[in-house]
Design a protein around this motif. Structure first.
Motif, PDB file in Angstrom:
ATOM      1  N   UNK A 172       0.821  -1.219   0.000  1.00 38.98           N
ATOM      2  CA  UNK A 172       0.000   0.000   0.000  1.00 38.98           C
ATOM      3  C   UNK A 172       0.855   1.269   0.000  1.00 38.98           C
ATOM      4  N   UNK A 173       2.167   1.119  -0.134  1.00 30.40           N
ATOM      5  CA  UNK A 173       3.063   2.273  -0.074  1.00 30.40           C
ATOM      6  C   UNK A 173       2.820   3.228  -1.236  1.00 30.40           C
ATOM      7  N   UNK A 174       3.003   4.513  -0.972  1.00 28.18           N
ATOM      8  CA  UNK A 174       2.782   5.535  -1.991  1.00 28.18           C
ATOM      9  C   UNK A 174       4.036   5.832  -2.787  1.00 28.18           C
ATOM     10  N   UNK A 175       3.853   6.526  -3.884  1.00 28.16           N
ATOM     11  CA  UNK A 175       4.955   6.917  -4.757  1.00 28.16           C
ATOM     12  C   UNK A 175       4.977   8.442  -4.849  1.00 28.16           C
ATOM     13  N   UNK A 176       6.038   9.035  -4.311  1.00 27.10           N
ATOM     14  CA  UNK A 176       6.213  10.487  -4.372  1.00 27.10           C
ATOM     15  C   UNK A 176       7.494  10.836  -5.119  1.00 27.10           C
ATOM     16  N   UNK A 186       5.293  16.182   6.519  1.00 25.39           N
ATOM     17  CA  UNK A 186       5.231  14.824   5.997  1.00 25.39           C
ATOM     18  C   UNK A 186       5.282  13.768   7.095  1.00 25.39           C
ATOM     19  N   UNK A 187       4.734  14.086   8.249  1.00 24.81           N
ATOM     20  CA  UNK A 187       4.657  13.083   9.298  1.00 24.81           C
ATOM     21  C   UNK A 187       3.646  12.016   8.912  1.00 24.81           C
ATOM     22  N   UNK A 188       3.774  10.843   9.519  1.00 28.71           N
ATOM     23  CA  UNK A 188       2.828   9.774   9.222  1.00 28.71           C
ATOM     24  C   UNK A 188       3.535   8.505   8.799  1.00 28.71           C
ATOM     25  N   UNK A 189       2.759   7.584   8.266  1.00 28.75           N
ATOM     26  CA  UNK A 189       3.287   6.282   7.894  1.00 28.75           C
ATOM     27  C   UNK A 189       3.725   6.281   6.434  1.00 28.75           C
ATOM     28  N   UNK A 190       5.035   6.284   6.214  1.00 28.54           N
ATOM     29  CA  UNK A 190       5.591   6.262   4.862  1.00 28.54           C
ATOM     30  C   UNK A 190       6.459   5.022   4.663  1.00 28.54           C
ATOM     31  N   UNK A 205       9.613  16.089   8.614  1.00 28.80           N
ATOM     32  CA  UNK A 205       9.408  14.645   8.672  1.00 28.80           C
ATOM     33  C   UNK A 205       9.370  14.128  10.110  1.00 28.80           C
ATOM     34  N   UNK A 206       9.280  15.001  11.069  1.00 31.38           N
ATOM     35  CA  UNK A 206       9.270  14.563  12.457  1.00 31.38           C
ATOM     36  C   UNK A 206       8.109  13.593  12.695  1.00 31.38           C
ATOM     37  N   UNK A 207       8.455  12.467  13.291  1.00 31.61           N
ATOM     38  CA  UNK A 207       7.442  11.468  13.591  1.00 31.61           C
ATOM     39  C   UNK A 207       7.101  10.545  12.441  1.00 31.61           C
ATOM     40  N   UNK A 208       7.681  10.774  11.274  1.00 31.33           N
ATOM     41  CA  UNK A 208       7.363   9.930  10.123  1.00 31.33           C
ATOM     42  C   UNK A 208       7.950   8.533  10.309  1.00 31.33           C
ATOM     43  N   UNK A 209       7.202   7.539   9.831  1.00 32.96           N
ATOM     44  CA  UNK A 209       7.683   6.152   9.851  1.00 32.96           C
ATOM     45  C   UNK A 209       8.232   5.848   8.458  1.00 32.96           C
ATOM     46  N   UNK A 210       9.542   5.648   8.376  1.00 33.90           N
ATOM     47  CA  UNK A 210      10.217   5.609   7.084  1.00 33.90           C
ATOM     48  C   UNK A 210      10.925   4.285   6.799  1.00 33.90           C
ATOM     49  N   UNK A 211      10.525   3.228   7.458  1.00 31.82           N
ATOM     50  CA  UNK A 211      11.151   1.930   7.211  1.00 31.82           C
ATOM     51  C   UNK A 211      11.064   1.574   5.728  1.00 31.82           C
ATOM     52  N   UNK A 212      12.196   1.194   5.142  1.00 33.22           N
ATOM     53  CA  UNK A 212      12.281   0.749   3.748  1.00 33.22           C
ATOM     54  C   UNK A 212      11.851   1.809   2.734  1.00 33.22           C
ATOM     55  N   UNK A 213      11.796   3.065   3.143  1.00 32.58           N
ATOM     56  CA  UNK A 213      11.480   4.130   2.186  1.00 32.58           C
ATOM     57  C   UNK A 213      12.686   4.359   1.273  1.00 32.58           C
ATOM     58  N   UNK A 214      12.432   4.559  -0.011  1.00 29.90           N
ATOM     59  CA  UNK A 214      13.492   4.778  -0.998  1.00 29.90           C
ATOM     60  C   UNK A 214      13.746   6.278  -1.116  1.00 29.90           C
ATOM     61  N   UNK A 219      16.223  15.421  -2.287  1.00 22.01           N
ATOM     62  CA  UNK A 219      16.906  16.612  -1.795  1.00 22.01           C
ATOM     63  C   UNK A 219      16.424  16.885  -0.375  1.00 22.01           C
ATOM     64  N   UNK A 220      17.264  16.559   0.602  1.00 23.88           N
ATOM     65  CA  UNK A 220      16.890  16.656   2.011  1.00 23.88           C
ATOM     66  C   UNK A 220      17.520  17.853   2.712  1.00 23.88           C
ATOM     67  N   UNK A 221      17.932  18.850   1.957  1.00 22.92           N
ATOM     68  CA  UNK A 221      18.535  20.011   2.599  1.00 22.92           C
ATOM     69  C   UNK A 221      17.567  20.669   3.576  1.00 22.92           C
ATOM     70  N   UNK A 222      18.005  20.772   4.824  1.00 20.52           N
ATOM     71  CA  UNK A 222      17.218  21.369   5.914  1.00 20.52           C
ATOM     72  C   UNK A 222      15.914  20.627   6.181  1.00 20.52           C
ATOM     73  N   UNK A 223      15.790  19.400   5.681  1.00 21.11           N
ATOM     74  CA  UNK A 223      14.620  18.581   6.036  1.00 21.11           C
ATOM     75  C   UNK A 223      14.748  18.184   7.502  1.00 21.11           C
ATOM     76  N   UNK A 224      13.654  18.262   8.224  1.00 21.87           N
ATOM     77  CA  UNK A 224      13.662  17.990   9.661  1.00 21.87           C
ATOM     78  C   UNK A 224      13.390  16.511   9.899  1.00 21.87           C
ATOM     79  N   UNK A 225      14.443  15.769  10.252  1.00 23.17           N
ATOM     80  CA  UNK A 225      14.306  14.330  10.498  1.00 23.17           C
ATOM     81  C   UNK A 225      14.558  14.014  11.975  1.00 23.17           C
ATOM     82  N   UNK A 226      14.336  14.974  12.827  1.00 28.24           N
ATOM     83  CA  UNK A 226      14.535  14.742  14.250  1.00 28.24           C
ATOM     84  C   UNK A 226      13.589  13.639  14.737  1.00 28.24           C
ATOM     85  N   UNK A 227      14.172  12.684  15.441  1.00 27.87           N
ATOM     86  CA  UNK A 227      13.384  11.580  15.978  1.00 27.87           C
ATOM     87  C   UNK A 227      13.093  10.475  14.993  1.00 27.87           C
ATOM     88  N   UNK A 228      13.529  10.609  13.744  1.00 26.89           N
ATOM     89  CA  UNK A 228      13.216   9.595  12.727  1.00 26.89           C
ATOM     90  C   UNK A 228      14.197   8.426  12.782  1.00 26.89           C
TER      91      UNK A 228
END
Length: 270
Positions: A172-176, A186-190, A205-214, A219-228
């Protein structure tokens, strides 16, 4: 031939990125500088005079850059320890810049193939890896006339196949892929989603679930991945990590280093 190192070792490099590459103040390099001109902060021993305070002094672009070991390969193997500082042909510095660019692409491909071998081994990677490794030991002329685009296409297909195999457990994974997600929340189940080539500058992306995300090319410049937990994301590279905003709770896979501006002790999943 020795397998090339895939992590930068500045002590074995002649400061090539500080000399051969162009800088732009707008991109976080303090000043505008053309390729081939030594950086004003480069010391005579090829070290950086402001390495400990790059971000504070207005040079964050340097803290994001990673050559994947191409610098020391060009310095010690391609040019056999002959520095750009030494007397030689007038075109050598320009040639070294072009060679560095090609070598960095080759090393980045090897980094990604290593990820395939770790996450979803494929016998088809072995001959491609061997071809690339042989090319990293070649002379400048061979490197500059090699079909890097063709190699990238072949490697790209291997990466896409590996990504599909890993992410098939998330139907059920999405394609972005290649989406403009800059500044988005972009928090949530990804889990298992693909963000290939997505523009994610300053995304939250705080709180996002990113297991096996490609995350290939995202481009993650200044993307907030705290706690990920980024320990199982696919094709995440050191430059992407360096450009993001993390904290002590951000987990990385082995082989990726925690940027100094994240603070705290490493959170690495074994």
């Amino acid at each position: 031939m020795a397998t090339p190192g895939l992590v930068s070792d500045c002590a074995q490099c002649f400061g090539l990125c500080c000399v051969l590459l162009p800088f732009s103040a707008a991109a976080g390099f303090g000043v505008d500088k053309p390729g081939g001109r030594p950086c004003l902060n480069l010391l005579d021993d090829d070290s950086c005079g402001i390495h400990a305070t790059l971000r504070e002094d207005g040079w964050p672009g340097c803290t994001v850059f990673e050559c994947f070991g191409a610098g020391q390969q060009v310095s010690q193997v391609t040019y056999a320890g002959v520095s750009w500082r030494e007397p030689g042909p007038p075109h050598r510095r320009a040639e070294m810049g072009a060679v560095l660019s090609v070598m960095r692409q080759l090393h980045e491909m090897l980094v990604h193939l290593t990820e395939v071998d770790r996450r979803s081994p494929d016998p088809a990677t072995a001959p491609v890896r061997a071809e690339i490794e042989a090319l990293t030991g070649a002379d400048p002329e061979t490197l500059l006339t090699s079909d890097v685009d063709g190699l990238q296409g072949r490697v790209g297909r291997l990466l896409a196949d590996a990504s599909t195999r890993v992410r098939q457990s998330w139907p059920a994974a999405g394609d972005r892929s290649h989406r403009d997600l800059a500044g988005r929340r972009l928090g949530g189940d990804h889990r298992g989603w693909t963000f290939r080539g997505a523009l994610m500058i300053r995304a939250d992306l705080r709180g996002a679930r990113l297991a096996d995300a490609d995350l290939l090319g995202a481009d993650l410049r200044d993307a907030d991945v705290r706690g990920c937990d980024l320990s199982t994301t696919l094709f995440l590279t050191q430059p992407q990590v360096n450009g993001a905003i993390g904290d002590t709770a951000t987990a990385l896979r082995p082989g990726l280093s925690r940027p100094g501006h994240w603070g705290g002790a490493p959170s690495v999943v074994e």
